[in-house]
Design a protein around this motif. Structure first.
Motif: not given
Ligand SMILES: NC(=O)c1ccc[n+]([C@@H]2O[C@H](COP(=O)([O-])OP(=O)(O)OC[C@H]3O[C@@H](n4cnc5c(N)ncnc54)[C@H](O)[C@@H]3O)[C@@H](O)[C@H]2O)c1
Length: 686
Positions: A137, A215, A265-267, A285, A290, A331-332, A354, A356, A364, A412, A597
């Motif tokens: 996160g 987190q 990490g979570m995504s 991504e 990653r 990029n998404i 991320s 948050h 990004c 999400y 989160g």
């Molecule tokens: N729904 C849930 O149950 C839940 C659980 C945990 C975390 N979260 C939230 O989900 C989010 C992601 O968590 P995470 O642990 O995967 O974080 P993370 O930072 O490890 O992963 C996010 C990924 O998004 C990528 N990214 C950023 N901008 C981008 C873009 N414009 N296009 C494509 N890729 C892009 C980053 O490179 C990164 O790898 C956080 O905000 C976290 O708080 C939600």
């Protein structure tokens, strides 16, 4: 005569002599930084000169005086270049990873078990930025710095069954006498007094080294890799399909396309989840490292570098109704732009960047490669923020167009919608002005997770086999499956199938852990069975826990409590009481955090861990504490008049005549309220 008090501070020698648990007197060499290990970007530093001095003084509190001269400039460098003092020199040499519990030093099983969990949270194959103690996160840390890490470990090695370790935002405050029935550790992270519970004061406090962003399970030491979210994501996607496309309960997502972003990490769980649901997923991504990790782990099956290839491959598989997870390197926003321009149908759409912390590097912006984003964050934060806002606005416009064409979009739990609003898009609010009446897009909890799972008490129960043996995990999977009656409710059927296939789906990253959504009845039954298995030496000791993201663990108006509609979603009593109740009932480790989160000030969240040692004492804790942990959440949801929670509360009261008793709300007719209001001639005001 006026007597003046003369204040004489104790000397550092007195201080050192007064402590038996402290950092070693010797100063280790700076450990090597291995190329290729992901590093955290520079964090915002908003301290003036005096405050920088205070941050240095704060960090040097851990260090014997003889090293102050040497370390003051080193820590200052870290602060100015990285925005934080991590104390890199105190990082242990080499890789960190969790070992079998029997290999740790300690005076009690709980002390050793917590070391397993900390090391798993920092495992180089698990953690996001292991050198910066960040598990997932973007900013979720185990503790603030390596001095704390070392000290915590020392405390856990001496901890006894009659003591409790207190950890405030990563800082081990000390060991305090308690009893075997009390928690062995109480952790809090990022709790701020209301007036200071905002981004600016938060940044100052974290740069000063007096708070930590935990987190959920990062600072709560219960992270189990992306598996922790796979089951929830699978449940969300499958139920979204049932809800929006009338997929029958025994059906799956064969032939449907899910698009999202983030393989972190979570995504990183998204690709795996859509595959298990038999659908097709494209996950964007920007960070290739990653993508590589998820590919190597088998959590995505194909990697493509342009949108045309991604959608072409996706169509091949949706046509065949076969499953595949595709990682799109890019990029998404570029991916969605392509879908809009080419009129490609996306069935389910979300985002898990991320958001948050969008301005800290969590999101990004379109037009910047990942490496450029990291550089710009360092060199021109104002420009970076501007680009993030532009990108979020465009991202929103594209989503809106897709939704108008029939896509189901849901937030999400990453604060994406709030980030879009903060970027200036008022149109995302239902009332076109502010979030008071909610947003035009639902959060997954509003439509799915809340009414279908949390309101019954189903949530992300998990366990870790502390022996580190895969065979123990297999035995627990089988035992858990035997505890589930698949004919009780549709959720039980889903969970039964989930656990039946869990090993086949190869979910383990790091420790031998398992996630399994369960309600209170299911959790208690499984926990008692596991404790019996430990008692009979069929398996080694087990650490039970759950994600904070649960029925009663988290108050978060845009996420976990997004389906609470009696106005109480701005309160944080539930998560706090859940925490207090778990302490009172003797869970092994109990945690309470700010932010979860979604970001500072937006959530209060807590969790627990319970070490199963096979004892009857633990049987008693299971019955009292797990029941409380879940039913506190159900009772609150019931009081908010949530239908399934009311049904669950009625059932619980009937079945527990001499134990728990929940206050259940009387229901009022809408018509009666309308008549009462209109008789007084009241009108809506802003
Ligand atoms: N729904 C849930 O149950 C839940 C659980 C945990 C975390 N979260 C939230 O989900 C989010 C992601 O968590 P995470 O642990 O995967 O974080 P993370 O930072 O490890 O992963 C996010 C990924 O998004 C990528 N990214 C950023 N901008 C981008 C873009 N414009 N296009 C494509 N890729 C892009 C980053 O490179 C990164 O790898 C956080 O905000 C976290 O708080 C939600």
């Amino acid at each position: 005569m006026i007597l003046k008090e003369v204040i004489i501070m104790p000397t550092n020698l007195d201080i050192s002599k007064a402590m038996t648990v402290k950092l070693d007197d010797d100063l280790s060499e700076m450990p090597e930084f291995v190329a290729g290990i992901r590093r955290a970007p520079k964090r915002e530093l908003m301290l003036n000169q005096e405050e920088i001095g205070l941050a240095l003084k704060n960090a040097l509190r851990y260090i014997p005086e003889k090293w102050h001269e040497k370390l003051a400039p080193e820590f200052l460098d870290e602060l100015l270049s990285g925005g934080r003092i991590y104390g890199y020199r105190f990082r242990p040499k080499g890789k960190i990873y969790s070992k079998p519990v029997s290999e740790y030093k300690g005076n009690c099983l709980a002390g050793k078990a917590m070391q397993v969990m900390i090391d798993n949270n920092l495992d180089f194959d698990v953690a996001l930025y292991p050198y910066e103690l960040t598990t997932y996160g973007e900013t979720g840390q185990v503790c603030q710095n390596w001095m704390q890490y070392r000290l915590i470990k020392k405390y856990l090695e001496v901890l006894t069954e009659n003591q409790t370790l207190v950890v405030s935002s990563g800082h081990p405050l000390g060991l305090f006498e308690s009893s075997p029935d009390a928690p062995r550790a109480i952790l809090t992270n990022g709790l701020l007094v209301g007036e200071y519970d905002n981004q600016k004061d938060w940044h100052k406090a974290i740069s000063l080294g007096v708070t930590n962003y935990g987190q959920m399970t990062a600072g709560g030491w219960m992270y189990i890799g992306p598996q922790g979210i796979v089951h929830g994501t699978y449940n969300t996607l499958l139920n979204a399909g049932r809800l929006k496309f009338n997929i029958p309960y025994e059906g799956d997502l064969g032939g449907y396309l899910f698009v999202s972003s983030g393989l972190g990490g979570m995504s990183g769980a998204q690709g795996k989840s859509i595959e298990i649901a038999n659908g097709v997923g494209i996950i964007a991504e920007v960070d290739y490292s990653r993508i590589q990790i998820r590919f190597d782990q088998g959590w995505i099956k194909k990697v493509v570098k342009n949108p045309a290839d991604a959608f072409k491959l996706a169509k091949e598989y949706t046509d065949k109704r076969k499953n595949i997870s595709i990682g799109f390197y890019g990029n998404i926003v570029d991916l969605l732009e392509y879908a809009v321009n080419k009129n490609i149908k996306i069935d389910l759409l979300s985002d898990q960047t991320s958001c948050h912390v969008p301005y800290e590097g969590g999101y990004c912006p379109q037009g910047l490669a990942f490496e450029e984003r990291t550089e710009l964050l360092k060199t021109d934060k104002i420009k970076f923020i501007k680009l993030v806002n532009q990108s979020l606005v465009h991202h929103f416009e594209l989503i809106k167009m897709l939704v108008d064409r029939g896509t189901y979009f849901f937030d999400y739990g990453n604060s994406f919608i709030k980030a879009v609003y903060d970027a200036g898009v008022k149109e995302i609010c239902k009332n076109g002005k502010n979030p008071n009446d909610g947003f035009i897009f639902p959060s997954y909890v509003e439509d799915i997770m809340g009414p279908l799972l949390f309101d019954y008490g189903y949530g992300p129960f998990r366990w870790v086999c502390l022996s580190g043996k895969h065979e123990d995990l297999l035995k627990t999977d089988k035992a858990a499956m035997e505890c589930i009656d698949p004919y009780r409710r549709f959720q039980d059927r889903d969970n039964y199938i989930w656990i039946k296939n869990a090993d086949k789906n190869k979910l383990v990253v790091g420790t031998q852990a398992r996630i399994l959504y369960q309600d209170a009845t299911g959790r208690i039954k499984i926990a008692l069975k596991f404790n019996e298995m430990v008692r009979n030496e069929e398996v080694g000791p087990i650490m039970l826990g759950r994600d904070h993201h649960d029925s009663g663990g988290t108050d978060s108006p845009f996420r976990e409590t997004a389906n609470i509609r009696d106005g109480s979603n701005v309160t944080a009593d539930m998560a706090t009481q859940c925490f207090a109740g778990n302490v009172a009932r003797g869970m092994t480790m109990v945690t309470l955090h700010n932010g979860g989160g979604v970001g500072i000030g937006k959530a209060i969240n807590g969790g627990f861990a319970l070490v199963l040692d096979g004892s009857e004492r633990v049987d008693k804790i299971i019955k009292k504490a797990i029941s409380w942990d879940v039913l506190g959440g159900v009772a609150r949801r019931s009081w908010a008049r949530n239908k399934h929670a009311v049904e669950t509360a009625i059932k619980h009261n009937k079945e527990n005549k001499s134990g728990d008793h929940i206050t259940i709300p009387y229901l009022v007719s809408e018509d009666l309220i309308e008549r009462a209001i209109s008789r007084r001639g009241l009108k809506n005001t802003d």
